[in-house]
Design an enzyme around this catalytic site. Structure first.
Site, mmCIF file in Angstrom:
data_model
loop_
_atom_site.group_PDB
_atom_site.id
_atom_site.type_symbol
_atom_site.label_atom_id
_atom_site.label_comp_id
_atom_site.label_asym_id
_atom_site.label_seq_id
_atom_site.Cartn_x
_atom_site.Cartn_y
_atom_site.Cartn_z
ATOM 1 N N LEU A 119 0.866 -1.179 0.000
ATOM 2 C CA LEU A 119 0.000 0.000 0.000
ATOM 3 C C LEU A 119 0.902 1.229 0.000
ATOM 4 O O LEU A 119 1.874 1.297 0.760
ATOM 5 C CB LEU A 119 -0.893 0.036 1.243
ATOM 6 C CG LEU A 119 -2.158 -0.831 1.239
ATOM 7 C CD1 LEU A 119 -2.853 -0.731 2.589
ATOM 8 C CD2 LEU A 119 -3.112 -0.412 0.137
ATOM 9 N N ASP A 120 0.600 2.207 -0.856
ATOM 10 C CA ASP A 120 1.382 3.435 -0.902
ATOM 11 C C ASP A 120 1.325 4.154 0.447
ATOM 12 O O ASP A 120 0.356 3.991 1.204
ATOM 13 C CB ASP A 120 0.836 4.369 -1.984
ATOM 14 C CG ASP A 120 1.038 3.816 -3.385
ATOM 15 O OD1 ASP A 120 1.945 2.989 -3.565
ATOM 16 O OD2 ASP A 120 0.278 4.217 -4.288
ATOM 17 N N PRO A 121 2.322 5.006 0.751
ATOM 18 C CA PRO A 121 2.253 5.801 1.981
ATOM 19 C C PRO A 121 0.962 6.626 2.083
ATOM 20 O O PRO A 121 0.448 6.837 3.181
ATOM 21 C CB PRO A 121 3.486 6.702 1.867
ATOM 22 C CG PRO A 121 4.462 5.884 1.081
ATOM 23 C CD PRO A 121 3.625 5.153 0.064
ATOM 24 N N ALA B 133 -1.918 5.691 1.209
ATOM 25 C CA ALA B 133 -3.069 4.808 1.444
ATOM 26 C C ALA B 133 -3.140 4.333 2.885
ATOM 27 O O ALA B 133 -2.135 4.236 3.586
ATOM 28 C CB ALA B 133 -2.996 3.603 0.511
#
Length: 325
Positions: A37-39, A41
């Protein structure tokens, strides 16, 4: 320590940073997460500890559900709010008819070009390494499936117009790219303002625990948050073996059954022993043969029994159970 921790990943941390914090809090030796998960998200991030890491690929391949807010009228360098605005365009009226049209257009099988800011490799380097140097390289489109898409007008102080979307999709779907593509289809451009994973492979955000909550817990309370290893295969049929055949199965030997004894042919089943009651691993069934897949070691099984972790089949659907005669 063996099990699955459902972490509600906080905003601003990478998946690996969140994993390392949880690993330290649980004093675990072996751990891994099940998809980045991206930062930007938040939401469901299953973390696998010990024997659970053997089954983490199932979560990587699982369908997922996300909630996101698209900020209309602006494109950014990263397709999300972390990037610089590179283009601004006027936004047309966001009517229900327009949203219905976009919903139909972006539901079903789609070809999606992965974003440059992603961890996909090109000639041995992650795409984001090229992107950070201002380079763009050719990427092949990938086939994805959007099973369900809900869209509604939203309010966000950062822009004049926004859309909230809830997306149920196949593995490999980039919600940033989906948002950017929707913005292009509307004609104004868009980028992701926020992203939350609501569900992955049967795990939901309502089951998750936050890092702040974990920090406030005792060591015993943290360990109690772990779901059993077999929760990773909970949606698959169950096969139960007696002690003799369980031992042979754990040695990697195929087990031949009577007609239909293991149920119909299946790509994956969860396998349990009866004496003692223990989760043994996964297998697949072909032509009445039970063929071992990912197996727990005897030491891992002993550890799980000694820790009194739940070992009964965990299933979200009716399971087919068969016992070796």
């Amino acid at each position: 320590m063996h099990g699955v921790l459902l972490l509600d990943k906080p905003l601003g941390l990478s998946s690996n940073q969140a994993l390392q914090k949880a690993k330290w809090l649980l004093r675990a030796d072996k751990a891994g997460h099940t998809g980045t998960l991206d930062p930007l998200a938040t939401g469901v991030l299953p973390l696998c500890f010990g024997a659970a890491t053997k089954f983490s690929q199932l979560q990587l391949d699982a369908d997922k559900t996300y909630e996101a807010v698209l900020l209309l009228g602006q494109k950014t360098s990263t397709a999300d709010a972390e990037g610089e605005v590179i283009e601004t365009r006027p936004v047309p009226p966001i009517t229900l008819a327009l949203l219905d049209e976009m919903t139909r257009r972006f539901t079903g099988s789609l070809a999606q070009v992965p974003p440059m800011y992603s961890a996909l490799k090109k000639d041995g380097k992650a795409l984001y390494e090229y992107a950070r140097k201002g380079q763009e390289v050719e990427r092949d489109a990938r086939h994805i499936t959007i099973y369900k898409l809900n869209m509604a007008p939203a309010h966000d102080p950062r822009v004049l117009a926004a859309i909230k979307i809830i997306v149920s999709c196949s593995k490999g779907t980039y919600i940033r790219t989906l948002g950017e593509d929707i913005g292009e289809a509307i004609g104004c451009g868009a980028h992701l303002g926020s992203l939350r994973r609501l569900e992955t492979g049967g795990y939901t955000d309502s089951q998750c625990v936050s890092l702040l909550s974990l920090e406030a817990m005792s060591e015993a309370e943290r360990e109690a948050c772990l779901l059993p290893v077999q929760s990773l295969v909970a949606s698959y049929p169950v096969v139960t073996l007696d002690a003799d055949n369980a031992g042979r199965f754990l040695s990697g030997l195929r087990r031949r059954g009577n007609a239909g004894q293991w149920g119909p042919d299946a790509e994956l089943v969860q396998v349990f022993g009866t004496n003692p009651a223990a989760f043994l691993g996964s297998a697949h069934v072909t032509a009445d043969e039970l063929i071992p897949g990912r197996l727990l070691s005897p030491i891992e099984i002993q550890d799980m029994l000694a820790a009194s972790r739940p070992v009964s089949p965990v299933s979200s659907s009716p399971a087919a159970t068969a016992a070796m005669a």
